[in-house]
Every structure is written in C-alpha cells, then in structure tokens.
Design an enzyme around this catalytic site. Structure first.
Site, short mmCIF file in Angstrom:
data_model
loop_
_atom_site.label_atom_id
_atom_site.label_comp_id
_atom_site.label_asym_id
_atom_site.label_seq_id
_atom_site.Cartn_x
_atom_site.Cartn_y
_atom_site.Cartn_z
N ASP A 32 32.02 28.95 56.27
CA ASP A 32 33.06 29.94 56.02
C ASP A 32 34.20 29.33 55.19
O ASP A 32 35.16 30.02 54.83
CB ASP A 32 33.57 30.61 57.30
CG ASP A 32 34.15 29.61 58.29
OD1 ASP A 32 34.15 28.40 58.02
OD2 ASP A 32 34.63 30.07 59.36
N SER A 33 34.04 28.04 54.84
CA SER A 33 34.95 27.44 53.84
C SER A 33 34.88 28.21 52.53
O SER A 33 35.76 28.07 51.67
CB SER A 33 34.58 25.97 53.59
OG SER A 33 33.19 25.84 53.36
N ASP A 70 27.30 30.08 58.97
CA ASP A 70 28.50 29.94 59.80
C ASP A 70 28.88 31.31 60.37
O ASP A 70 28.93 32.30 59.61
CB ASP A 70 29.65 29.46 58.90
CG ASP A 70 30.43 28.32 59.49
OD1 ASP A 70 30.17 27.95 60.64
OD2 ASP A 70 31.29 27.77 58.76
N LYS A 96 26.07 28.33 63.01
CA LYS A 96 27.07 27.35 63.47
C LYS A 96 28.25 28.12 64.04
O LYS A 96 28.62 29.18 63.49
CB LYS A 96 27.54 26.45 62.33
CG LYS A 96 28.61 25.46 62.78
CD LYS A 96 28.89 24.40 61.72
CE LYS A 96 29.84 24.84 60.64
NZ LYS A 96 31.18 25.26 61.12
N GLU A 103 32.26 27.44 66.11
CA GLU A 103 33.29 26.45 66.44
C GLU A 103 33.67 26.54 67.92
O GLU A 103 33.69 27.63 68.48
CB GLU A 103 34.54 26.69 65.58
CG GLU A 103 34.29 26.50 64.10
CD GLU A 103 35.53 26.72 63.24
OE1 GLU A 103 36.64 26.94 63.79
OE2 GLU A 103 35.38 26.69 62.00
N GLU A 138 34.56 17.20 63.02
CA GLU A 138 35.44 17.26 61.85
C GLU A 138 36.80 16.63 62.17
O GLU A 138 37.43 16.95 63.19
CB GLU A 138 35.63 18.73 61.40
CG GLU A 138 36.54 18.85 60.18
CD GLU A 138 36.44 20.15 59.42
OE1 GLU A 138 35.63 21.02 59.80
OE2 GLU A 138 37.16 20.29 58.40
#
Ligand code: KIV
Length: 278
Positions: free
Chosen positions: A44-45, A83, A112, A114, A180
C-alpha cells in the site's frame, strides 16, 4: 513454476537469503519476475509512490485490487502478496472478505496485514480458510498518525513486546513477517528465534530476507529518500532526460522520422483525394 510459501520457508531452512521488492503495475512486475525475485509485494506504499498521497492511510481496497491484478498478470514465477489497506481488516469477518477479494478477484497468492499479537486470531482464521498471511510489525505505516515514522522497539519493554508479537504471529500461522524500522540487533535475534522468514526493511542484515520499495530503490521517487533504502539506479534522471530529448525532437520537427512513420503510394493518396473532391 510459481513460487509457493513453502518454497519461501525452505529458503529460510537452507539459510538462503530472500529478496522481495514491491511492484504496482504489469511492466514492473514482468521486470522483477525476470530478475528472479521470488516474492513481489503489492504494497500500500503505492499510496505515496504511485498515487501521491502523504501516507498509506487513504489507500482503498479497490485501488489495491486494481494494482494487484496488474502485477499478477505480469508474473509467472513470483509469489504475489497483496497488502490489505487501512481499516479493511478491523474484524476477522472483514478480513476474510478483504483477503478473499484479494485472492479471488485480484489473483494474489497471499495477503499482508499490519499488527502484532492483536492480529493473531484473525490470522489463525485466514490461515484455516487457506489464505496465506504475511505479518508486519515494527513501524507499521498505517499507524503513522499514532506512532510517527521513527525506529520502533528501541526500549527493552518495546523490544520484548515485539518478540512476543512475532512469536504470536508465527503461532497463528503467518508464513513470514515483515520487520520494518527496528534495531538491527533485535531483528537478528528475532530472525533466529522463529522458523518462519523475517523480511526486513530498515531492520539490518540479520533478517532472513529484505524488501525494498520499487520507486525508492530505483531512484524514481524523489519527494524524499528513506535512510534504509538504497538507490540501485537513478531512473528519475534517466527518464527526465529521455522525455526532454523527445520533447526537443518534437519541437524541432525531427521526430517522428521515416523510421517511425508509415507510408502509402502517391497513387493511393491521389485517388483518395479525388474521391473526397480535392
Ligand atoms: O507497503 C509497502 O510497500 C510495505 C513494505 C514497506 C514492507 O509494506
């Protein structure tokens, strides 16, 4: 043959380091796949480097599905991880819906998400349903408004919590975890404590693998350069030069030349003009 999560886990068993890159479109995915990268993350960057937002927070599931489809179409071998964006996995039910769409509609091979131990029950359920999950702890960009952008888990309390988080993600069935922006020593210890691969970004060389953001490592994104990213090329300069040359040639009338144009016979042209009354 498509790389599977089992192949990725075997790489850790063989102590073979695992490179991962992000990609957001068909052509980039083809390049990464040809380069032999075993895992591609549609991160999602893309909110920042493709869409121009200041964080990943505004990214929607529809946008992630759109880009993930393109990346999947561009790959033959890499495992493609989609993501899950902000607020699309707030409950286990919602996570099943979002991850299901990522797998069924976009063709991702894994998702993925978080978060630490709080995400364990959701991961357990996704894995029970056949959805491979990659975890992500340390600096979690979707929480930027709460935690800022600094290195995480520097204090002993936070470091112990991070170790607990990773152990719980492993127990829940995550096939790998992104670490990260955490201290290198901590990342190295965590990587040794678990069987599943730890993929680092800003977490030192002791991780089982590394991930870099496409636009950062290729020097395409120039708004800022994260300290943990290494520029392997300066494509923004190369592209700017190419576009300038093109624009100069258009202005000078030297592009297109005969090599880049097609022609017809004079007779055919004259006949066409005659038919239109010229
Ligand atoms: O969105 C992303 O690109 C990521 C990587 C930085 C791991 O989450």
């Amino acid at each position: 043959m498509r790389t599977t999560i089992l192949d990725i886990q075997k790489m850790k068993q063989r102590t073979e380091r695992i490179p991962m890159v992000t990609a957001y479109d068909y052509t980039s995915a083809q390049i990464a796949d040809r380069a032999g990268v075993p895992m591609i993350l549609v991160g999602d960057s893309l909110g920042m480097v493709v869409l121009g937002h200041t964080s990943t927070v505004p990214v929607t599931l529809e946008e992630m599905l759109h880009h993930t489809r393109a990346v999947v179409r561009g790959t033959q071998r890499a495992l493609v991880i989609g993501d899950l964006p902000f607020l699309t996995y707030t409950t286990t039910e919602q996570a099943i819906q979002s991850a299901g769409r990522m797998m069924q509609e976009a063709g991702a091979h894994a998702v993925k998400l978080e978060g630490g131990s709080a995400m364990a029950p959701t991961i357990t359920r996704l894995v029970e349903l056949g959805i491979p999950v990659m975890g992500h702890v340390g600096f979690t960009p979707q929480s930027v408004n709460q935690i800022g952008t600094r290195v995480q888990a520097r204090s002993s309390t936070d470091a112990a919590q991070l170790i607990e988080d990773v152990l719980e993600l492993e127990a829940a069935g995550a096939f790998a975890v992104v670490l990260e922006l955490i201290p290198a020593q901590l990342a190295a210890v965590v990587s040794q404590r678990v069987r599943i691969p730890m993929i680092g970004i800003g977490a030192g060389a002791g991780c089982d693998g590394q991930v870099q953001v496409w636009h950062d490592m290729l020097g395409l994104y120039t708004d800022f350069k994260p300290r943990h990213s290494k520029r392997y090329a300066n494509l923004a300069d190369v592209i700017e030069q190419a576009i300038t040359s093109y624009a100069d040639e258009v202005r000078a009338g030297t592009f297109p030349d005969s090599e880049h144009s097609s022609s017809m016979t004079d007779e055919a042209l004259q006949a066409a003009l005659a038919q239109t009354g010229e």
